[in-house]
Design a protein around this motif. Structure first.
Motif, PDB file in Angstrom:
ATOM      1  N   ASP A   1     -20.952  27.343 109.125  1.00  0.00           N
ATOM      2  CA  ASP A   1     -20.462  27.556 107.764  1.00  0.00           C
ATOM      3  C   ASP A   1     -21.388  26.903 106.737  1.00  0.00           C
ATOM      4  OD1 ASP A   1     -19.085  28.317 105.572  1.00  0.00           O
ATOM      5  OD2 ASP A   1     -17.163  27.474 106.195  1.00  0.00           O
TER       6      ASP A   1
ATOM      7  N   SER B   1     -21.872  27.326 103.742  1.00  0.00           N
ATOM      8  CA  SER B   1     -21.295  27.042 102.416  1.00  0.00           C
ATOM      9  C   SER B   1     -20.745  25.625 102.320  1.00  0.00           C
ATOM     10  CB  SER B   1     -20.179  28.043 102.104  1.00  0.00           C
ATOM     11  OG  SER B   1     -20.710  29.359 101.999  1.00  0.00           O
TER      12      SER B   1
ATOM     13  N   PHE C   1     -24.625  28.590  98.475  1.00  0.00           N
ATOM     14  CA  PHE C   1     -23.511  29.444  98.060  1.00  0.00           C
ATOM     15  C   PHE C   1     -23.752  30.863  98.574  1.00  0.00           C
ATOM     16  CE2 PHE C   1     -24.171  26.075  94.977  1.00  0.00           C
ATOM     17  CZ  PHE C   1     -22.900  25.515  94.847  1.00  0.00           C
ATOM     18  N   ILE C   2     -22.797  31.394  99.308  1.00  0.00           N
ATOM     19  CA  ILE C   2     -22.900  32.754  99.850  1.00  0.00           C
ATOM     20  C   ILE C   2     -21.790  33.607  99.259  1.00  0.00           C
ATOM     21  CG2 ILE C   2     -22.967  34.195 101.916  1.00  0.00           C
ATOM     22  CD1 ILE C   2     -23.884  31.799 103.505  1.00  0.00           C
ATOM     23  N   LYS C   3     -22.172  34.696  98.594  1.00  0.00           N
ATOM     24  CA  LYS C   3     -21.209  35.621  97.993  1.00  0.00           C
ATOM     25  C   LYS C   3     -21.240  36.936  98.773  1.00  0.00           C
ATOM     26  CE  LYS C   3     -22.297  33.707  93.424  1.00  0.00           C
ATOM     27  NZ  LYS C   3     -22.777  34.038  92.049  1.00  0.00           N
TER      28      LYS C   3
END
Length: 377
Positions: free
Chosen positions: A247, A249, A255-257
């Protein structure tokens, strides 16, 4: 001159002045009765040399002996017209590839009164078609040769990687034995321990390279044997990858969108996971040290393709680097571990599946990868 005479005059003059096509008329027995300028230019005979003669004189000798002129007349009468691409003969004996149309002519009372014949020279078109066919055959042969070479290379890679496993495992065991033995004897200095750790790091990297080579060799076999496709849930695969990556993030500055407009895809789950894993892990590994790492993962539908987009604001690549991007063992940054084989494998998987991949990148700005899959939802 009355209207009928005018029409006949215009028609006659029009036909006589056409230069690019041979246009002539024959009586019901195939005897030539008219001959235009185009016929003289194309076939080499003047009007006096052909009028009153059987039109079979315009055929190659072998065609005349085989009864080809009579066959054309018979088919024209039977079908209402005869059309073909075939060889015809000039006065000088040379042959040309012709577009021919032979049409029966009937009087108002239905009486058959003759034929019209229109002939065009399409030799140049045939030469171009023959050249294209020859090049197509040459490319086909070359493609088959390259496929054989690729298969031989894949077999070699598989054999070599398999044969290297045993000696590298032995080296790993021997290094561990030496380290343990020196430690038990109280002779393991900090310098020696450091050197042995460096050796083990090299061994680990060598093992990863062997594993990657084995995976590469499997790709060709998968292309032939075809990994079973299934309807996969894209977001489920994505979440599985995020867990494997720990993970990202949760790490500061990453930051992963996501925006999954397309949620399902018919594809090999294993191969799709490999593609997305490589693109995501690279975006994280090659992030810029000067700003937060922002990664955008999207899916959408474009024309007849499902598109997977992975965009980052990382280190980016120069145009020179982009040209070598999908080459095996190609690495552009040395500050992170890697064998330089991941994107090679991604490209090969996509090519084998009949898809495509595009890359847009700017050094110091970031990169965007777009993978196109057939839209079988």
């Amino acid at each position: 001159m009355n209207e009928k005479e005018l029409r006949e005059s215009l028609s006659t003059n029009f036909i006589n002045q056409v230069k690019d096509y041979a246009i002539f008329a024959m009586d019901p027995k195939g005897m030539i009765v008219t001959w235009n300028m185009g016929a003289e230019r194309l076939k080499g005979y003047c009007e006096e040399e052909v009028v009153g003669h059987y039109y079979g004189m315009l055929f190659p000798e072998t065609y005349r002996q085989a009864g080809k002129p009579e066959e054309e007349i018979e088919l024209a009468l039977k079908n209402g017209v005869y059309e073909a691409h075939d060889w015809r003969r000039r006065k000088d004996g040379s042959h040309f590839w012709a577009d021919v149309v032979l049409t029966p002519i009937y009087a108002g009372d239905g009486e058959h009164i003759g034929f019209t014949k229109v002939t065009g020279d399409i030799t140049r078109q045939k030469e171009m078609q023959d050249e294209l066919a020859k090049r197509h055959d040459a490319l086909k042969d070359k493609n088959q040769e390259l496929q054989r070479i690729n298969l031989d290379l894949d077999n070699f890679v598989y054999t070599a990687s398999h044969d290297l496993r045993s000696p590298i495992t032995n080296i790993e065991g021997l290094v561990k034995y030496v380290k343990d033995d020196l430690s038990d004897a109280g002779c393991l200095s900090s310098e020696t321990e450091f050197m042995l750790e460096r050796v083990m790091l090299s061994v680990d990297r060598f093992k990863r390279t062997i594993e990657d080579l084995t995976e590469v060799s499997k790709l060709q076999k998968n292309a032939v044997e075809l990994l079973s496709e299934e309807i996969i849930n894209i977001e489920t695969v994505y979440q599985d990858i995020i867990e494997d990556l720990g993970d990202p993030s949760d790490q500061p500055g990453i930051f992963i969108k996501t925006e999954f407009q397309v949620h399902q895809l018919k594809f090999s789950r294993k191969n799709f996971r490999s593609i997305l894993y490589n693109l995501l892990s690279n975006a994280i590994k090659y992030r810029s040290p000067h700003r937060d790492c922002i990664i955008q993962v999207d899916t959408c539908l474009e024309d007849n393709a499902v598109v997977l987009k992975v965009k980052d604001n990382g280190l980016g690549m120069s145009k020179k680097q982009l040209r070598k991007l999908f080459t095996m063992f190609q690495r552009f940054h040395d500050h992170v571990d890697g064998t330089g084989i991941g994107l090679f494998m991604v490209k090969r998987i996509i090519d084998n599946a009949g898809g495509s991949i595009e890359v847009r990148s700017e050094e110091g700005v970031g990169s965007e990868f777009r993978v196109y899959f057939a839209a079988e939802l």
